[in-house]
Design a protein around this motif. Structure first.
Motif, PDB file in Angstrom:
ATOM      1  N   ASN A 185     -15.669  43.199  10.133  1.00  0.00           N
ATOM      2  CA  ASN A 185     -16.193  43.180  11.478  1.00  0.00           C
ATOM      3  C   ASN A 185     -15.762  44.452  12.194  1.00  0.00           C
ATOM      4  OD1 ASN A 185     -16.606  42.699  14.221  1.00  0.00           O
ATOM      5  ND2 ASN A 185     -16.269  40.511  14.000  1.00  0.00           N
ATOM      6  N   SER A 186     -16.675  45.083  12.930  1.00  0.00           N
ATOM      7  CA  SER A 186     -16.360  46.346  13.585  1.00  0.00           C
ATOM      8  C   SER A 186     -15.296  46.198  14.664  1.00  0.00           C
ATOM      9  CB  SER A 186     -17.634  46.969  14.172  1.00  0.00           C
ATOM     10  OG  SER A 186     -18.163  46.112  15.161  1.00  0.00           O
ATOM     11  N   THR A 187     -15.056  44.978  15.133  1.00  0.00           N
ATOM     12  CA  THR A 187     -14.017  44.768  16.140  1.00  0.00           C
ATOM     13  C   THR A 187     -12.670  44.409  15.525  1.00  0.00           C
ATOM     14  OG1 THR A 187     -14.601  42.443  16.410  1.00  0.00           O
ATOM     15  CG2 THR A 187     -15.689  44.020  17.874  1.00  0.00           C
ATOM     16  N   THR A 188     -12.659  44.186  14.207  1.00  0.00           N
ATOM     17  CA  THR A 188     -11.416  43.852  13.515  1.00  0.00           C
ATOM     18  C   THR A 188     -10.725  45.135  13.089  1.00  0.00           C
ATOM     19  OG1 THR A 188     -12.405  41.830  12.662  1.00  0.00           O
ATOM     20  CG2 THR A 188     -10.402  42.601  11.591  1.00  0.00           C
ATOM     21  N   GLN A 189      -9.463  45.267  13.423  1.00  0.00           N
ATOM     22  CA  GLN A 189      -8.699  46.441  13.033  1.00  0.00           C
ATOM     23  C   GLN A 189      -7.954  46.163  11.736  1.00  0.00           C
ATOM     24  OE1 GLN A 189      -6.135  47.325  16.327  1.00  0.00           O
ATOM     25  NE2 GLN A 189      -7.689  48.580  17.317  1.00  0.00           N
ATOM     26  N   ALA A 190      -7.860  47.197  10.921  1.00  0.00           N
ATOM     27  CA  ALA A 190      -7.080  47.075   9.684  1.00  0.00           C
ATOM     28  C   ALA A 190      -5.624  46.823  10.031  1.00  0.00           C
ATOM     29  CB  ALA A 190      -7.214  48.342   8.856  1.00  0.00           C
ATOM     30  N   LYS A 191      -4.969  46.042   9.233  1.00  0.00           N
ATOM     31  CA  LYS A 191      -3.577  45.692   9.469  1.00  0.00           C
ATOM     32  C   LYS A 191      -2.624  46.305   8.435  1.00  0.00           C
ATOM     33  CE  LYS A 191      -4.766  41.411  11.793  1.00  0.00           C
ATOM     34  NZ  LYS A 191      -6.174  41.739  11.906  1.00  0.00           N
TER      35      LYS A 191
END
Length: 147
Positions: free
Chosen positions: A2-8
């Protein structure tokens, strides 16, 4: 993703045990060619010791210095000899008092395909001898030699 999910997390390349062992052997051969006994440390990208060896007649202080050179090179991803000019700057000089920072030649980041995969630190000779042996070993195994 998802474009709003940031990599962790990040994928971090790391030197292999086999490559670290090959570097140690190459450094010992290069140091022998220059004419001195050496301590060699190889660390991963986090500065954690991956491999180490000290020649029989290398000074015992060289062991700690080699590890700290590798740690310094991994931390800032530049060769340790570059620090000599940096610590002369009054705005950077306080870093010279960090107990692990080694502003002495003989530490190099290990670069593969443009990415740092660890670092090499060697000690036992003069800073020129340490640099020469490190560069010879890095070159013999196909590593880039950063300026």
């Amino acid at each position: 993703m998802n474009s709003t999910t940031q990599a962790k997390s990040l994928s971090a390349p790391s030197i292999t045990r086999a490559a670290a062992a090959a570097l140690i052997e190459a450094v010992h051969a290069a140091a022998e060619g220059v004419g001195f006994e050496v301590a060699v440390a190889v660390v991963d990208t986090g500065g954690h010791l991956k491999a180490f060896e000290r020649a029989d007649d290398a000074p015992f202080l060289a062991a700690e210095v080699a590890v700290d050179k590798a740690w310094t090179a991994a931390s800032y991803r530049i060769p340790t000899h570059v620090w000599n000019s940096y610590v002369g700057n009054p705005q950077v000089a306080p870093l010279a008092y960090h107990p692990r920072l080694m502003a002495v030649g003989g530490g190099y980041p290990l670069i593969e395909n443009g990415k740092v995969i660890g670092a090499l630190g060697i000690s036992g000779g003069t800073y020129e001898q340490d640099q020469q042996a490190a560069e010879t070993a890095l070159s013999s195994l196909g590593f880039d030699i950063p300026a």
